[in-house]
Design a protein around this motif. Sequence first.
Motif, PDB file in Angstrom:
ATOM      1  N   UNK A 162       0.826  -1.198   0.000  1.00 64.23           N
ATOM      2  CA  UNK A 162       0.000   0.000   0.000  1.00 64.23           C
ATOM      3  C   UNK A 162       0.863   1.252   0.000  1.00 64.23           C
ATOM      4  N   UNK A 163       0.428   2.277  -0.728  1.00 63.95           N
ATOM      5  CA  UNK A 163       1.055   3.591  -0.628  1.00 63.95           C
ATOM      6  C   UNK A 163       0.647   4.240   0.692  1.00 63.95           C
ATOM      7  N   UNK A 164       1.582   4.946   1.287  1.00 63.79           N
ATOM      8  CA  UNK A 164       1.256   5.792   2.437  1.00 63.79           C
ATOM      9  C   UNK A 164       0.839   7.153   1.882  1.00 63.79           C
ATOM     10  N   UNK A 165      -0.334   7.613   2.271  1.00 60.41           N
ATOM     11  CA  UNK A 165      -0.862   8.866   1.733  1.00 60.41           C
ATOM     12  C   UNK A 165      -1.043   9.882   2.859  1.00 60.41           C
ATOM     13  N   UNK A 166      -1.121  11.132   2.451  1.00 64.72           N
ATOM     14  CA  UNK A 166      -1.370  12.219   3.377  1.00 64.72           C
ATOM     15  C   UNK A 166      -2.877  12.401   3.531  1.00 64.72           C
ATOM     16  N   UNK A 167      -3.350  12.505   4.766  1.00 62.86           N
ATOM     17  CA  UNK A 167      -4.778  12.712   5.028  1.00 62.86           C
ATOM     18  C   UNK A 167      -4.995  14.165   5.453  1.00 62.86           C
ATOM     19  N   UNK A 168      -5.889  14.834   4.742  1.00 66.88           N
ATOM     20  CA  UNK A 168      -6.168  16.233   5.052  1.00 66.88           C
ATOM     21  C   UNK A 168      -7.675  16.453   5.083  1.00 66.88           C
ATOM     22  N   UNK A 169      -8.076  17.482   5.791  1.00 70.46           N
ATOM     23  CA  UNK A 169      -9.494  17.844   5.821  1.00 70.46           C
ATOM     24  C   UNK A 169      -9.929  18.277   4.421  1.00 70.46           C
ATOM     25  N   UNK A 187       7.818  21.492   9.301  1.00 75.79           N
ATOM     26  CA  UNK A 187       7.161  22.524  10.098  1.00 75.79           C
ATOM     27  C   UNK A 187       5.647  22.443  10.123  1.00 75.79           C
ATOM     28  N   UNK A 188       5.053  21.520   9.366  1.00 69.46           N
ATOM     29  CA  UNK A 188       3.595  21.381   9.347  1.00 69.46           C
ATOM     30  C   UNK A 188       3.109  20.641  10.599  1.00 69.46           C
ATOM     31  N   UNK A 189       1.942  21.045  11.088  1.00 69.61           N
ATOM     32  CA  UNK A 189       1.355  20.349  12.235  1.00 69.61           C
ATOM     33  C   UNK A 189       0.787  19.004  11.785  1.00 69.61           C
ATOM     34  N   UNK A 190       1.114  17.948  12.535  1.00 77.81           N
ATOM     35  CA  UNK A 190       0.618  16.619  12.197  1.00 77.81           C
ATOM     36  C   UNK A 190       0.102  15.915  13.442  1.00 77.81           C
ATOM     37  N   UNK A 191      -0.865  15.033  13.228  1.00 82.35           N
ATOM     38  CA  UNK A 191      -1.349  14.163  14.298  1.00 82.35           C
ATOM     39  C   UNK A 191      -0.979  12.726  13.918  1.00 82.35           C
ATOM     40  N   UNK A 224     -10.761   8.600  16.629  1.00 80.81           N
ATOM     41  CA  UNK A 224     -10.314   9.888  17.177  1.00 80.81           C
ATOM     42  C   UNK A 224      -9.238  10.511  16.281  1.00 80.81           C
ATOM     43  N   UNK A 225      -8.456   9.663  15.667  1.00 81.71           N
ATOM     44  CA  UNK A 225      -7.394  10.132  14.761  1.00 81.71           C
ATOM     45  C   UNK A 225      -8.004  10.819  13.540  1.00 81.71           C
ATOM     46  N   UNK A 226      -8.987  10.178  12.909  1.00 85.47           N
ATOM     47  CA  UNK A 226      -9.646  10.766  11.754  1.00 85.47           C
ATOM     48  C   UNK A 226     -10.380  12.053  12.135  1.00 85.47           C
ATOM     49  N   UNK A 227     -10.996  12.058  13.314  1.00 83.67           N
ATOM     50  CA  UNK A 227     -11.717  13.253  13.766  1.00 83.67           C
ATOM     51  C   UNK A 227     -10.759  14.431  13.930  1.00 83.67           C
ATOM     52  N   UNK A 228      -9.547  14.152  14.411  1.00 83.44           N
ATOM     53  CA  UNK A 228      -8.561  15.218  14.599  1.00 83.44           C
ATOM     54  C   UNK A 228      -8.128  15.801  13.256  1.00 83.44           C
ATOM     55  N   UNK A 230      -9.956  15.785  10.408  1.00 77.87           N
ATOM     56  CA  UNK A 230     -11.109  16.493   9.848  1.00 77.87           C
ATOM     57  C   UNK A 230     -11.289  17.858  10.512  1.00 77.87           C
ATOM     58  N   UNK A 231     -11.028  17.922  11.829  1.00 78.28           N
ATOM     59  CA  UNK A 231     -11.226  19.186  12.554  1.00 78.28           C
ATOM     60  C   UNK A 231     -10.128  20.198  12.281  1.00 78.28           C
ATOM     61  N   UNK A 232      -9.052  19.760  11.619  1.00 79.86           N
ATOM     62  CA  UNK A 232      -7.987  20.681  11.271  1.00 79.86           C
ATOM     63  C   UNK A 232      -6.890  20.793  12.315  1.00 79.86           C
TER      64      UNK A 232
END
Length: 297
Positions: A162-169, A187-191, A224-228, A230-232
């Motif tokens: 599988x490719x590892x992809x970036x998840x963004x809102x 420098x980007x914020x990540x969870x 909770x990870x996906x919710x974080x 989505x909430x930005x």
Amino acid sequence: MRVSISQLATLNAISQQESYAAAAKALGVSQPAVSAQIKRLEQEFDVKLVRRIGKRVRLTPLGEAVVEKARRALALLNDIDLSLTSAGGLMGGHFRVGLSCHNLVTDLLSRFMLTYPYVKVVAKMQDTYTLLEGMSEGLFDLVTVTLDAPNPDYVNYRYGVQDIVLCVAPWHPWAKRESVDVSELHGQRMVFRESSYTRTIFQRELAARKIAPVNTLELDTWESYMAAVVSGIGLGISLRDEVRDEGSVAAVRLSGAPMQATQYMIVHEDMKDARTVRAFLDLAFSSPADEDKSDES
């Protein structure tokens, strides 16, 4: 033989229940019977396998080492019993499976349960590190994990890459982009999920390139990870198929570094031919398109 099957089953029950009373209930016997089994086993070998800590009972280090092997022995005995009683059809038995990426094997698990309705399936969704620990303790017959190479301690069946992809809102400026270069993550914020092998691969590749995002938040559940994300609160990462049904997030391809992970099904060498394990593997690799996936090692 100086050790009996009932003694091994009793020790395993105590390990799981941490109580003589609860172990007795799980085994369908009396509490004195449980105590007697352990006492005889300890006296026979002049060892200490169980100790009391407050109101609970725990295994000693020797007890833990013994119960790890006992679980595999009990699983093999269950498979022998299944072979003798079902006479050609999988009409019973137990199958303990651990899943690190449930989205990737949910359909497979459903097919298995529909094909073999008399097999009792116990499935747990946990991260790769916890599943590997559970395998070492004999808690699972088979686990599906995310790794970057076969685990040398087990028999490995490569199930997919599988490719590892970036998840963004969906409202994020990057949501409409075809790809994001990993250098842009500096420098980007990540969870992140607290224990994730996908995260291990991702952070290793970024560290090799001296790219340092800001670790804003760590979470222990997928929801909770996906919710974080989505909430930005921050950007996230996942395997591509993990977010195929997540309409609330956008999956963006990462470029500039090898970002892939491999799914393996792994089993103990002495369990690879157990009937429930073999039936599950046969379903997993039953189609012609899957024939090149199986990479037993």
